[in-house]
Design an enzyme around this catalytic site. Structure first.
Site, PDB file in Angstrom:
ATOM      1  N   CYS A  71      24.792 -30.991 -28.160  1.00 26.66           N
ATOM      2  CA  CYS A  71      25.254 -32.288 -27.668  1.00 26.66           C
ATOM      3  C   CYS A  71      25.158 -33.352 -28.763  1.00 26.66           C
ATOM      4  O   CYS A  71      24.839 -34.510 -28.493  1.00 26.66           O
ATOM      5  CB  CYS A  71      24.494 -32.743 -26.433  1.00 26.66           C
ATOM      6  SG  CYS A  71      24.548 -31.549 -25.116  1.00 26.66           S
ATOM      7  N   SER A  81      25.261 -29.257 -33.936  1.00 30.45           N
ATOM      8  CA  SER A  81      26.668 -29.123 -33.556  1.00 30.45           C
ATOM      9  C   SER A  81      26.853 -29.605 -32.117  1.00 30.45           C
ATOM     10  O   SER A  81      25.908 -30.068 -31.475  1.00 30.45           O
ATOM     11  CB  SER A  81      27.097 -27.667 -33.670  1.00 30.45           C
ATOM     12  OG  SER A  81      26.499 -26.930 -32.617  1.00 30.45           O
ATOM     13  N   LYS A  82      28.077 -29.451 -31.661  1.00 27.89           N
ATOM     14  CA  LYS A  82      28.407 -29.830 -30.282  1.00 27.89           C
ATOM     15  C   LYS A  82      27.479 -29.134 -29.284  1.00 27.89           C
ATOM     16  O   LYS A  82      27.148 -29.678 -28.244  1.00 27.89           O
ATOM     17  CB  LYS A  82      29.857 -29.430 -29.955  1.00 27.89           C
ATOM     18  CG  LYS A  82      30.892 -30.192 -30.750  1.00 27.89           C
ATOM     19  CD  LYS A  82      31.345 -31.459 -30.046  1.00 27.89           C
ATOM     20  CE  LYS A  82      31.450 -32.622 -31.012  1.00 27.89           C
ATOM     21  NZ  LYS A  82      32.330 -32.389 -32.156  1.00 27.89           N
ATOM     22  N   ARG A  83      27.078 -27.902 -29.608  1.00 26.57           N
ATOM     23  CA  ARG A  83      26.201 -27.141 -28.710  1.00 26.57           C
ATOM     24  C   ARG A  83      24.894 -27.889 -28.417  1.00 26.57           C
ATOM     25  O   ARG A  83      24.268 -27.699 -27.394  1.00 26.57           O
ATOM     26  CB  ARG A  83      25.858 -25.768 -29.296  1.00 26.57           C
ATOM     27  CG  ARG A  83      26.950 -24.729 -29.146  1.00 26.57           C
ATOM     28  CD  ARG A  83      26.480 -23.389 -29.668  1.00 26.57           C
ATOM     29  NE  ARG A  83      26.126 -23.479 -31.090  1.00 26.57           N
ATOM     30  CZ  ARG A  83      24.923 -23.260 -31.580  1.00 26.57           C
ATOM     31  NH1 ARG A  83      23.922 -22.920 -30.804  1.00 26.57           N
ATOM     32  NH2 ARG A  83      24.711 -23.384 -32.873  1.00 26.57           N
ATOM     33  N   THR A 136      35.777 -34.194 -33.166  1.00 28.05           N
ATOM     34  CA  THR A 136      35.184 -35.501 -33.474  1.00 28.05           C
ATOM     35  C   THR A 136      33.956 -35.303 -34.350  1.00 28.05           C
ATOM     36  O   THR A 136      33.078 -34.509 -34.019  1.00 28.05           O
ATOM     37  CB  THR A 136      34.765 -36.230 -32.181  1.00 28.05           C
ATOM     38  OG1 THR A 136      35.898 -36.252 -31.329  1.00 28.05           O
ATOM     39  CG2 THR A 136      34.318 -37.652 -32.463  1.00 28.05           C
TER      40      THR A 136
END
Ligand code: GLU
Length: 233
Positions: free
Chosen positions: A206, A202-204, A15
């Site tokens: 959140c 990034s996703k890391r 996403t």
């Protein structure tokens, strides 16, 4: 004067978070400012990492934020075009076969250089640091580097506006333009949004998607304003 044509070329693998969406916004704004065209190109040739949900999210986000595209393309529907272009390079002696995949021969001496539009600075890579890279995989799909260049040329993209994480791929692109004897577009590598640890958001971290903000009832105007001004100072 050439008509400005830019593209947002997401890979539907996860996403998109607001860092990616900001790239779409900057392309869109640049097109509007120059009375040019804004293209959406789905770069879905990595079948292992393809995620249908991610693809749906890309459309939903652009629709919600009203970033209307003038043309839309999907790379997985264009396989024949990439194969045809790989043949051209084969005839010119630029490629060889490696385990069912086709590799492009990078020059081994000298440097690959271009002027990046951000700050008008020269960026240069020593060719000895570059590897021969795959352009067509054994599954018949092209790699990002190859399909991206072929499409930017065929779609008459004038400015390639993307995050600076793609600077390291650009020597490959420049050499492909040379091999095809094509004029290269203007490269515009935008500084990326960082997390508090100064690494790419990034996703890391959140990092959220525009759709998360929508769920939380943020107005799209507020989100657009936030993305446009992020990094302003
Ligand atoms: N498909 C690449 C991505 O995932 C596009 C990079 C580019 O704009 O050239 O972002």
């Amino acid at each position: 004067m050439e008509k400005v044509k830019v593209r947002f070329a997401p890979s539907p693998t996860g996403t998109p978070h607001i860092g990616n969406t900001r790239t779409a916004l900057f392309n869109f704004l640049f097109a509007k400012k120059n009375k040019g065209k804004f293209i959406l190109r789905i770069e879905d040739t990595d079948k292992k990492r393809f995620a249908k949900e991610a693809e749906k999210a890309i459309y939903k986000i652009l629709e919600w934020l009203d970033l209307k595209w003038d043309e839309r393309y999907v790379q997985s529907e264009r396989s024949d075009i990439y194969k045809k272009h790989a043949e051209i390079l084969r005839e010119r002696g630029f490629i060889y076969e490696d385990d069912g995949a086709l590799r492009f021969k990078m020059p081994k001496n000298g440097e690959t250089t271009w002027i990046d539009a951000v700050g008008q600075k020269e960026i240069s890579f020593k060719n000895e640091t570059q590897e021969d890279f795959v352009i067509l995989k054994s599954d018949g799909y092209p790699t990002y580097n190859f399909a991206n260049v072929v499409d930017d040329y065929l779609m008459k993209i004038t400015h390639v506006i993307r995050g600076e994480e793609f600077i390291s791929s650009t020597p490959k692109h420049v050499q492909l333009y040379k091999a095809f004897l094509w004029k290269q577009p203007i490269f515009v590598h935008l500084p990326v949004i960082l997390g508090t640890d100064k690494t790419k958001l990034s996703k890391r971290h959140c990092a959220k998607s525009a759709l998360d903000y929508r769920k939380e009832c943020f107005l799209k105007e507020a989100l657009l304003n936030f993305m446009a001004l992020l990094g302003w100072n």
